[in-house]
Design a protein around this motif. Structure first.
Motif, PDB file in Angstrom:
ATOM      1  N   ASN A  78      11.418  -3.281  69.024  1.00 49.37           N
ATOM      2  CA  ASN A  78      12.506  -4.682  70.615  1.00 49.37           C
ATOM      3  C   ASN A  78      11.554  -3.872  71.832  1.00 49.37           C
ATOM      4  O   ASN A  78      12.163  -4.951  72.900  1.00 49.37           O
ATOM      5  CB  ASN A  78      13.213  -5.180  70.197  1.00 49.37           C
ATOM      6  N   GLY A  79      10.477  -3.775  72.281  1.00 46.51           N
ATOM      7  CA  GLY A  79      10.373  -3.352  73.316  1.00 46.51           C
ATOM      8  C   GLY A  79      11.429  -2.671  74.018  1.00 46.51           C
ATOM      9  O   GLY A  79      10.309  -1.455  75.462  1.00 46.51           O
ATOM     10  N   HIS A  80      11.944  -1.625  73.617  1.00 42.40           N
ATOM     11  CA  HIS A  80      12.871  -0.361  74.335  1.00 42.40           C
ATOM     12  C   HIS A  80      12.461   0.648  73.659  1.00 42.40           C
ATOM     13  O   HIS A  80      11.865   0.693  71.864  1.00 42.40           O
ATOM     14  CB  HIS A  80      13.824  -0.870  73.822  1.00 42.40           C
ATOM     15  N   ALA A  81      12.392   1.904  74.552  1.00 39.84           N
ATOM     16  CA  ALA A  81      11.952   3.422  74.172  1.00 39.84           C
ATOM     17  C   ALA A  81      12.774   3.875  74.212  1.00 39.84           C
ATOM     18  O   ALA A  81      13.709   4.133  75.442  1.00 39.84           O
ATOM     19  CB  ALA A  81      10.182   3.856  74.590  1.00 39.84           C
ATOM     20  N   ILE A  82      13.746   4.591  73.267  1.00 45.05           N
ATOM     21  CA  ILE A  82      14.398   5.856  73.065  1.00 45.05           C
ATOM     22  C   ILE A  82      13.963   7.282  72.818  1.00 45.05           C
ATOM     23  O   ILE A  82      13.003   7.473  71.163  1.00 45.05           O
ATOM     24  CB  ILE A  82      15.741   5.291  72.433  1.00 45.05           C
ATOM     25  N   SER A  83      14.220   8.600  73.302  1.00 45.33           N
ATOM     26  CA  SER A  83      14.313   9.092  72.948  1.00 45.33           C
ATOM     27  C   SER A  83      15.127  10.029  72.498  1.00 45.33           C
ATOM     28  O   SER A  83      15.627  10.489  74.472  1.00 45.33           O
ATOM     29  CB  SER A  83      12.895  10.272  73.238  1.00 45.33           C
ATOM     30  N   TRP A  84      15.331  11.488  72.211  1.00 46.69           N
ATOM     31  CA  TRP A  84      16.238  12.234  72.636  1.00 46.69           C
ATOM     32  C   TRP A  84      16.303  13.597  71.212  1.00 46.69           C
ATOM     33  O   TRP A  84      14.742  13.723  70.605  1.00 46.69           O
ATOM     34  CB  TRP A  84      17.674  11.598  72.237  1.00 46.69           C
ATOM     35  N   LYS A  97      27.822  -3.570  77.444  1.00 46.24           N
ATOM     36  CA  LYS A  97      28.508  -4.098  76.094  1.00 46.24           C
ATOM     37  C   LYS A  97      26.743  -3.037  75.671  1.00 46.24           C
ATOM     38  O   LYS A  97      25.783  -2.477  75.419  1.00 46.24           O
ATOM     39  CB  LYS A  97      27.183  -5.368  75.961  1.00 46.24           C
ATOM     40  N   PRO A  98      27.202  -2.860  74.669  1.00 42.38           N
ATOM     41  CA  PRO A  98      26.784  -1.732  73.991  1.00 42.38           C
ATOM     42  C   PRO A  98      25.189  -2.239  73.495  1.00 42.38           C
ATOM     43  O   PRO A  98      24.811  -3.566  72.889  1.00 42.38           O
ATOM     44  CB  PRO A  98      27.158  -1.400  71.995  1.00 42.38           C
ATOM     45  N   GLN A  99      23.610  -1.339  72.742  1.00 40.56           N
ATOM     46  CA  GLN A  99      22.335  -1.188  72.660  1.00 40.56           C
ATOM     47  C   GLN A  99      22.314  -0.722  71.270  1.00 40.56           C
ATOM     48  O   GLN A  99      22.423   0.470  71.527  1.00 40.56           O
ATOM     49  CB  GLN A  99      21.744  -1.328  73.328  1.00 40.56           C
ATOM     50  N   SER A 100      22.076  -1.218  70.111  1.00 43.14           N
ATOM     51  CA  SER A 100      21.695  -0.431  68.957  1.00 43.14           C
ATOM     52  C   SER A 100      19.973  -0.546  68.395  1.00 43.14           C
ATOM     53  O   SER A 100      19.426  -1.615  68.840  1.00 43.14           O
ATOM     54  CB  SER A 100      22.150  -1.030  67.136  1.00 43.14           C
ATOM     55  N   PHE A 101      19.634   0.414  68.684  1.00 47.22           N
ATOM     56  CA  PHE A 101      18.357   0.686  68.066  1.00 47.22           C
ATOM     57  C   PHE A 101      18.175   0.635  66.470  1.00 47.22           C
ATOM     58  O   PHE A 101      18.192   2.313  66.416  1.00 47.22           O
ATOM     59  CB  PHE A 101      17.304   1.592  68.695  1.00 47.22           C
ATOM     60  N   ILE A 102      17.697   0.804  65.661  1.00 51.02           N
ATOM     61  CA  ILE A 102      17.395   0.837  63.942  1.00 51.02           C
ATOM     62  C   ILE A 102      16.029   0.580  63.877  1.00 51.02           C
ATOM     63  O   ILE A 102      15.563   0.088  63.882  1.00 51.02           O
ATOM     64  CB  ILE A 102      18.309   0.087  63.469  1.00 51.02           C
ATOM     65  N   GLN A 103      15.687   1.348  62.862  1.00 52.57           N
ATOM     66  CA  GLN A 103      13.693   2.061  62.915  1.00 52.57           C
ATOM     67  C   GLN A 103      14.158   1.309  61.303  1.00 52.57           C
ATOM     68  O   GLN A 103      14.745   3.409  60.994  1.00 52.57           O
ATOM     69  CB  GLN A 103      12.802   2.495  63.510  1.00 52.57           C
ATOM     70  N   GLY A 104      13.339   1.584  60.364  1.00 52.71           N
ATOM     71  CA  GLY A 104      13.620   2.113  58.858  1.00 52.71           C
ATOM     72  C   GLY A 104      11.744   2.740  58.174  1.00 52.71           C
ATOM     73  O   GLY A 104      11.021   2.195  59.259  1.00 52.71           O
ATOM     74  N   PHE A 105      12.255   3.752  57.648  1.00 48.19           N
ATOM     75  CA  PHE A 105      10.736   4.358  56.880  1.00 48.19           C
ATOM     76  C   PHE A 105      10.763   4.441  55.250  1.00 48.19           C
ATOM     77  O   PHE A 105      11.996   4.391  54.971  1.00 48.19           O
ATOM     78  CB  PHE A 105      10.525   5.670  57.705  1.00 48.19           C
ATOM     79  N   SER A 106       9.968   4.460  54.868  1.00 51.72           N
ATOM     80  CA  SER A 106       9.266   4.792  53.697  1.00 51.72           C
ATOM     81  C   SER A 106       9.603   6.303  53.095  1.00 51.72           C
ATOM     82  O   SER A 106       9.502   6.690  54.147  1.00 51.72           O
ATOM     83  CB  SER A 106       8.064   4.373  53.473  1.00 51.72           C
TER      84      SER A 106
END
Length: 315
Positions: free
Chosen positions: A112-118, A68-77
């Motif tokens: 949520n405990g996951h680290a992603i970079s690209w 299943k897909p996994q989404s990672f979403i982060q918001g900023f000011s």
């Protein structure tokens, strides 16, 4: 020549979304990635009543071939955003370690405990404006037959290559999201020659009208289809079939199959801040095109992982 990524929205706009996105299918067929850089309601700092409604957001979604897909979403000011001016070329969207420009994008999220970079670079030979309806919004494709190189890291797992994969980089904007739409982009690798791409879009417009259009990039030539007829639109089975033709006699039949575990359903916040709606996306869809031209044999283009299918709403 100006690009199709240039900022449209004024930072004083109280109701508007603008998004730059990347869909990348890995060359080894193991999965696909979707990266999304979003600006929403900058004049009112997003939707303050919704925790998912921050005015600047960066999304990353992993579509594994199996699973299943996994989404990672982060918001900023908004204060932290470094954004090029309206209609400025080259374009730049930068927030912290996340950035997208004309031919590259990068990011770093911890969710949520996951680290992603690209860190990706891309180039293409074809670009197109699929839809441009003034204040209502637009759908632009600065890189339609994009080839990607670089690195993506998810929780220590490294995806790296040159090329890393193929796909599309798009740019959309609107006063509000449409009540329904269906969109697909398919990238067909053709050994020994240049790739072909198809992009098709159908969506609701004011006064009961419906926008319909498809564009095929094939053998170095653009083919525009204004009269697109849907044969089947199946949000439950996640399939879309249609046919269309051009004035010079090219007939196209398209079958986009997004069924399976890779269908990802995610809520989008409405620009009027009254709630959210569901968007279904499969960035590992299958596509088959049948091309008929006068005096030439029927040609078939196929991809098992090179397409994306997105649906919203029912009609």
């Amino acid at each position: 020549m100006k690009t199709l990524n240039e900022l449209y929205s004024s930072l004083s706009a109280e109701r508007r979304y603008e998004v730059w996105f990347v869909r990348l299918g890995l060359a080894d067929g193991s999965g696909a990635w979707w990266f999304r850089y979003l600006l929403m309601n900058p004049g009112r700092s997003g939707c303050a009543s919704d925790p998912r409604g921050l005015p600047v957001q960066v999304w990353a979604t992993w579509f594994p071939r199996e699973g299943k897909p996994q989404s990672f979403i982060q918001g900023f000011s908004l204060e932290a955003l470094d954004l090029s001016a309206r209609k400025q070329d080259p374009f730049r969207f930068r927030i912290g370690s996340n950035e997208i420009g004309e031919g590259s994008c990068r990011g770093a999220l911890e969710v949520n405990g996951h680290a992603i970079s690209w860190d990706l670079r891309y180039g293409s030979t074809f670009r197109v404006t699929l839809s441009n309806k003034g204040w209502i919004g637009f759908s632009r494709t600065p890189h339609s037959d994009a080839v990607f190189s670089g690195r993506i890291i998810l929780d220590g797992r490294i995806f790296e290559g040159n090329p890393l994969g193929i796909g599309v980089q798009g740019h959309n904007c609107g006063y509000r999201h449409r009540n329904f739409w269906t969109w697909t982009h398919a990238h067909f690798r053709r050994p020994g020659t240049n790739p072909s791409t198809l992009e098709a879009l159908v969506y609701e417009m004011p006064f009961g009208l419906v926008f319909r259009k498809a564009v095929l990039w094939h053998e170095g030539k653009e083919h525009e289809f204004r009269k697109l007829h849907e044969i089947r639109r199946d949000p439950d089975g996640f399939r879309w079939n249609f046919h269309c033709s051009t004035k010079d006699g090219l007939r196209l039949e398209g079958a986009i199959d997004g069924a399976g575990p890779s269908v990802h359903r995610v809520p989008y916040v409405k620009t009027d801040c009254t709630g959210s709606f569901e968007v279904a996306n499969n960035s590992l869809a299958r596509a088959v095109l049948r091309l008929e031209r006068r005096g030439r044999p029927v040609e078939t283009l196929e991809t098992s992982t090179g397409a994306v299918l997105e649906m919203v709403g029912r009609r």
